[in-house]
Design a protein around this motif. Structure first.
Motif, PDB file in Angstrom:
ATOM      1  N   GLY A 107       3.834  10.450  -7.895  1.00 33.33           N
ATOM      2  CA  GLY A 107       2.495   9.941  -8.159  1.00 33.33           C
ATOM      3  C   GLY A 107       2.415   8.428  -8.081  1.00 33.33           C
ATOM      4  N   ASP A 134      -3.725  12.134 -10.044  1.00 31.11           N
ATOM      5  CA  ASP A 134      -4.018  13.178  -9.059  1.00 31.11           C
ATOM      6  C   ASP A 134      -2.829  13.425  -8.134  1.00 31.11           C
ATOM      7  OD1 ASP A 134      -6.547  13.494 -10.164  1.00 31.11           O
ATOM      8  OD2 ASP A 134      -7.533  12.231  -8.660  1.00 31.11           O
ATOM      9  N   ALA A 135      -2.163  12.363  -7.712  1.00 31.57           N
ATOM     10  CA  ALA A 135      -1.003  12.515  -6.829  1.00 31.57           C
ATOM     11  C   ALA A 135       0.165  13.162  -7.569  1.00 31.57           C
ATOM     12  CB  ALA A 135      -0.595  11.160  -6.252  1.00 31.57           C
ATOM     13  N   THR A 136       0.299  12.875  -8.858  1.00 33.65           N
ATOM     14  CA  THR A 136       1.345  13.507  -9.669  1.00 33.65           C
ATOM     15  C   THR A 136       1.113  15.007  -9.735  1.00 33.65           C
ATOM     16  OG1 THR A 136       1.696  11.512 -10.987  1.00 33.65           O
ATOM     17  CG2 THR A 136       2.347  13.603 -11.990  1.00 33.65           C
ATOM     18  N   ILE A 138      -2.826   7.892  -9.336  1.00 32.65           N
ATOM     19  CA  ILE A 138      -1.487   8.266  -9.804  1.00 32.65           C
ATOM     20  C   ILE A 138      -1.516   9.656 -10.423  1.00 32.65           C
ATOM     21  CG2 ILE A 138       0.303   7.745 -11.524  1.00 32.65           C
ATOM     22  CD1 ILE A 138      -0.372   4.737 -11.016  1.00 32.65           C
TER      23      ILE A 138
END
Length: 165
Positions: free
Chosen positions: A143, A25-27, A23
């Protein structure tokens, strides 16, 4: 001490470190893709404990506290921080009471997003700070979705890219 059970018991975990890292890293990746200012992201478990905190180079030194407050407020109230802001807009005394009850860990502006399972149960929250609050919320929602979970709110504010934010 015969018969005593001295084995370690592990706590059940709804939001694993691996998922919280995904979450976070994707954010940050969503923020980079959208050209946002440097972000700080905090992922809390269902008990309000920090699982992951990441701060991009150049993100201000108060951003971690702000991101934590957005996530903590969302988790504590059971709704995303944008919804909190909208509901409490004309209730400053109640906002102050919540801030006092949470020992100052309540930041009622967009950027705090609940992390939900498919059945709607809340397993944590993510808070983002670094750009305009609506942009922070956009990155947080992206994220959560990237990790295969459901965010609350489900969608970012409409047309934030066109609103000059």
């Amino acid at each position: 001490m015969s018969g005593a059970d001295h084995s370690l018991r592990h706590l059940a975990v709804e939001l694993t470190l691996a998922v919280a890292e995904h979450i976070a890293d994707a954010t940050l990746a969503a923020g980079r893709h959208a050209g946002l200012l440097p972000l700080t992201v905090v992922v809390l478990d269902g008990g309000g404990h920090v699982v992951v905190q990441k701060r991009e180079d150049g993100s201000g030194i108060l951003r971690a506290e702000i991101a934590h407050g957005k996530a903590y407020g969302a988790l504590g109230m059971g709704i995303g921080s944008r919804v909190i802001r909208d509901r409490l807009r004309d209730r400053p005394a109640f906002q102050s009471a919540i801030a006092a009850a949470s020992e100052g860990r309540f930041i009622p502006v967009p950027g705090g997003v609940l992390i939900c399972r498919a059945d709607g149960a809340v397993v944590g929250a993510v808070g983002v700070s670094g750009d305009a609050s609506d942009k922070d919320e956009y990155a947080a929602i992206a994220g959560v979705r990237a990790a295969g979970l459901l965010p609350h709110p489900e969608t970012p504010v409409e047309n934030w890219r066109d609103a000059g934010l």
